[in-house]
Design a protein around this motif. Structure first.
Motif, PDB file in Angstrom:
ATOM      1  N   HIS A 418       0.820  -1.238   0.000  1.00  0.00           N
ATOM      2  CA  HIS A 418       0.000   0.000   0.000  1.00  0.00           C
ATOM      3  C   HIS A 418       0.846   1.277   0.000  1.00  0.00           C
ATOM      4  O   HIS A 418       0.289   2.389  -0.107  1.00  0.00           O
ATOM      5  N   GLY A 419       2.188   1.155   0.129  1.00  0.00           N
ATOM      6  CA  GLY A 419       3.025   2.385   0.212  1.00  0.00           C
ATOM      7  C   GLY A 419       2.965   3.202  -1.056  1.00  0.00           C
ATOM      8  O   GLY A 419       2.786   4.428  -1.015  1.00  0.00           O
ATOM      9  N   LYS A 420       3.121   2.556  -2.166  1.00  0.00           N
ATOM     10  CA  LYS A 420       3.072   3.258  -3.441  1.00  0.00           C
ATOM     11  C   LYS A 420       1.718   3.886  -3.668  1.00  0.00           C
ATOM     12  O   LYS A 420       1.608   5.010  -4.203  1.00  0.00           O
ATOM     13  N   LEU A 421       0.682   3.182  -3.278  1.00  0.00           N
ATOM     14  CA  LEU A 421      -0.655   3.757  -3.465  1.00  0.00           C
ATOM     15  C   LEU A 421      -0.834   5.015  -2.633  1.00  0.00           C
ATOM     16  O   LEU A 421      -1.378   6.035  -3.120  1.00  0.00           O
ATOM     17  N   ILE A 422      -0.364   4.919  -1.398  1.00  0.00           N
ATOM     18  CA  ILE A 422      -0.510   6.096  -0.527  1.00  0.00           C
ATOM     19  C   ILE A 422       0.315   7.261  -1.073  1.00  0.00           C
ATOM     20  O   ILE A 422      -0.116   8.429  -1.081  1.00  0.00           O
ATOM     21  N   PHE A 423       1.557   6.944  -1.552  1.00  0.00           N
ATOM     22  CA  PHE A 423       2.413   8.009  -2.108  1.00  0.00           C
ATOM     23  C   PHE A 423       1.747   8.639  -3.313  1.00  0.00           C
ATOM     24  O   PHE A 423       1.775   9.870  -3.482  1.00  0.00           O
ATOM     25  N   VAL A 424       1.145   7.841  -4.148  1.00  0.00           N
ATOM     26  CA  VAL A 424       0.494   8.402  -5.335  1.00  0.00           C
ATOM     27  C   VAL A 424      -0.664   9.289  -4.952  1.00  0.00           C
ATOM     28  O   VAL A 424      -0.874  10.401  -5.510  1.00  0.00           O
ATOM     29  N   ILE A 425      -1.467   8.842  -3.964  1.00  0.00           N
ATOM     30  CA  ILE A 425      -2.643   9.632  -3.575  1.00  0.00           C
ATOM     31  C   ILE A 425      -2.202  10.962  -2.967  1.00  0.00           C
ATOM     32  O   ILE A 425      -2.725  12.046  -3.301  1.00  0.00           O
ATOM     33  N   ILE A 426      -1.265  10.864  -2.030  1.00  0.00           N
ATOM     34  CA  ILE A 426      -0.825  12.097  -1.339  1.00  0.00           C
ATOM     35  C   ILE A 426      -0.132  13.028  -2.330  1.00  0.00           C
ATOM     36  O   ILE A 426      -0.323  14.262  -2.331  1.00  0.00           O
ATOM     37  N   GLY A 427       0.717  12.462  -3.208  1.00  0.00           N
ATOM     38  CA  GLY A 427       1.400  13.289  -4.184  1.00  0.00           C
ATOM     39  C   GLY A 427       0.441  14.021  -5.085  1.00  0.00           C
ATOM     40  O   GLY A 427       0.640  15.206  -5.433  1.00  0.00           O
TER      41      GLY A 427
END
Length: 450
Positions: A418-427
């Protein structure tokens, strides 16, 4: 030297007999028909010199044959009788006949030489005739055989229709398959001074030197068909003799009595002992059924008073002894032939038994092979079961060893990240906010005019 002389004498007698038998024969027209290939040269439905009768219809007379019993319907009878007596002591009678019918057809053909002919026999067969005086030659399927020819004699004292076992009265027989041959068969009756013969298709059927049919008897042919009928066809009957002028009148009852006794003795030959019914009572009076009975009554020696009577008595007894010896020799020869036949049958049976035993030996070897095959199959089954168990154990071991590593690998490699997903959303949110701030600032800046 004696042996050579006896052999020469025997050869001479045999040659003489053949020459006598081969003497010229002359046709007796009044006792013959069909010898020209046609029954009636005038084309009429009659037979010259013969009378025809039948039940329920009179037999059909064609150009070259007489149909005594038609193929349809069943239970028919037909007869043809000569109108004149046979007045010859030596004669030859040829009868050409043909029998056609279904697979299980029934019926019989009878050739007669009887004293009263048509008057006492008519269209009867040997099984339905009452008392008759003469000879009957029967052609049928006696005893379930393929065909048989049998001879019967009677002096008028035996009622054949009332007799319990007519078949036992036959004095001679031979096997002959006569049905559905597709060609005529020839029956030849031959009467000489020495012997009476019956021949079929040129081969001897039976003979006897004790039978002499006297002159004055009528020739006749009768046929009877059963429910499943045979068709009896007569093509010709030819009577021949050595001398057409040697005619004899019919003998009186007293003159014919010795021949009748002779015929009765021949008819009695082969009967069962219980047919005497105990009536002989030990008497040697000529009424015995013994074929070797000489019919010479015992005489008191005191009754012979002259040398002539003594010679006559001695002559008669020597002659009777010779007859007995001839009968014994014939019986021994017949027994010898029967013994040879039985020996052949026994040898054949032994050969068949040997063949069966050889087959049984092969069965033993086959049984051993089958037992060996069963053992091999059992061993193969054990090996297969062992291999299957080993394969099953190996599969279970492999699955048990690799199953844990597989679960761990799946848990590590297939676990969601889920790290990449969270980074994409926040970014993406940060970029949106920055873009909004840039837009607002640019809108509030002072405008420059040119």
């Amino acid at each position: 030297m004696r042996l050579l002389q006896s052999s020469t004498l025997a050869f001479g007698l045999a040659t003489t007999a053949k020459l006598v038998e081969a003497q010229a024969q002359f046709l007796v027209n009044e006792l013959s028909f069909g010898y020209t290939g046609r029954i009636n040269d005038r084309g009429q439905a009659t037979v010259p010199g013969f009378s025809i009768q039948g039940t329920p219809d009179v037999p059909e007379v064609l150009s070259n044959k007489i149909i005594l019993t038609p193929p349809h319907p069943g239970n028919t009878r037909g007869a043809i009788w000569a109108d004149q007596q046979n007045k010859y002591q030596t004669w030859v009678a040829d009868v050409d006949f043909r029998v056609n019918g279904p697979e299980r057809g029934s019926g019989n053909l009878n050739i007669w030489l009887a004293r009263r002919g048509n008057q006492e026999i008519g269209s009867s067969s040997v099984y339905t005739v009452n008392r008759f005086d003469g000879l009957a030659l029967v052609i049928d399927q006696h005893g379930g055989s393929g065909g048989m020819i049998r001879g019967f004699l009677n002096d008028g004292s035996t009622d054949f229709k009332a007799h319990q076992s007519v078949d036992s009265l036959a004095f001679g027989h031979c096997n002959y398959p006569y049905r559905n041959l597709g060609r005529p068969s020839q029956i030849k009756l031959r009467q000489t001074h020495q012997v009476f013969k019956v021949e079929v298709d040129g081969h001897l059927c039976f003979e006897s030197d004790k039978i002499t049919i006297p002159p004055g008897y009528f020739f006749g042919i009768t046929a009877a068909a059963g429910d499943n009928p045979d068709s009896f066809e007569i093509f010709k009957m030819v009577t021949m003799t050595e001398n057409l002028d040697a005619k004899h009148d019919a003998p009186s009852q007293q003159q014919g009595q010795p021949i009748q006794n002779q015929a009765q003795a021949q008819t009695s030959y082969g009967r069962k002992a219980n047919q005497n019914n105990g009536n002989n009572n030990g008497n040697s009076n000529g009424n015995s059924d013994d074929p070797f009975d000489d019919y010479i009554p015992d005489a008191n020696a005191d009754a012979i008073t002259s040398s002539k009577a003594q010679f006559a008595d001695l002559h008669n007894r020597i002659q009777s002894t010779n007859h007995h010896l001839s009968s014994i020799f014939r019986q021994v020869a017949g027994l010898n032939n029967i013994g040879e036949k039985r020996h052949e049958e026994t040898s054949k049976a032994i050969h068949d038994v040997k063949q069966l035993l050889y087959k049984l030996d092969r069965l033993d070897s086959l049984q051993n092979e089958i037992s060996k095959l069963q053992r091999d199959l059992r061993d193969m089954r054990s090996d297969i079961n062992l291999k299957v168990k080993d394969s099953e154990h190996a599969v279970k071991s492999f699955i048990g060893t690799n199953h844990g590593n597989m679960l761990e690998h799946v848990a590590v490699q297939a676990a969601p990240r889920h790290g990449k997903l969270i980074f994409v959303i926040i970014g993406s949110q940060i970029l949106i906010v920055a873009a909004y701030i840039y837009y607002e600032r640019k809108k509030t800046l002072p405008k420059k005019y040119l």
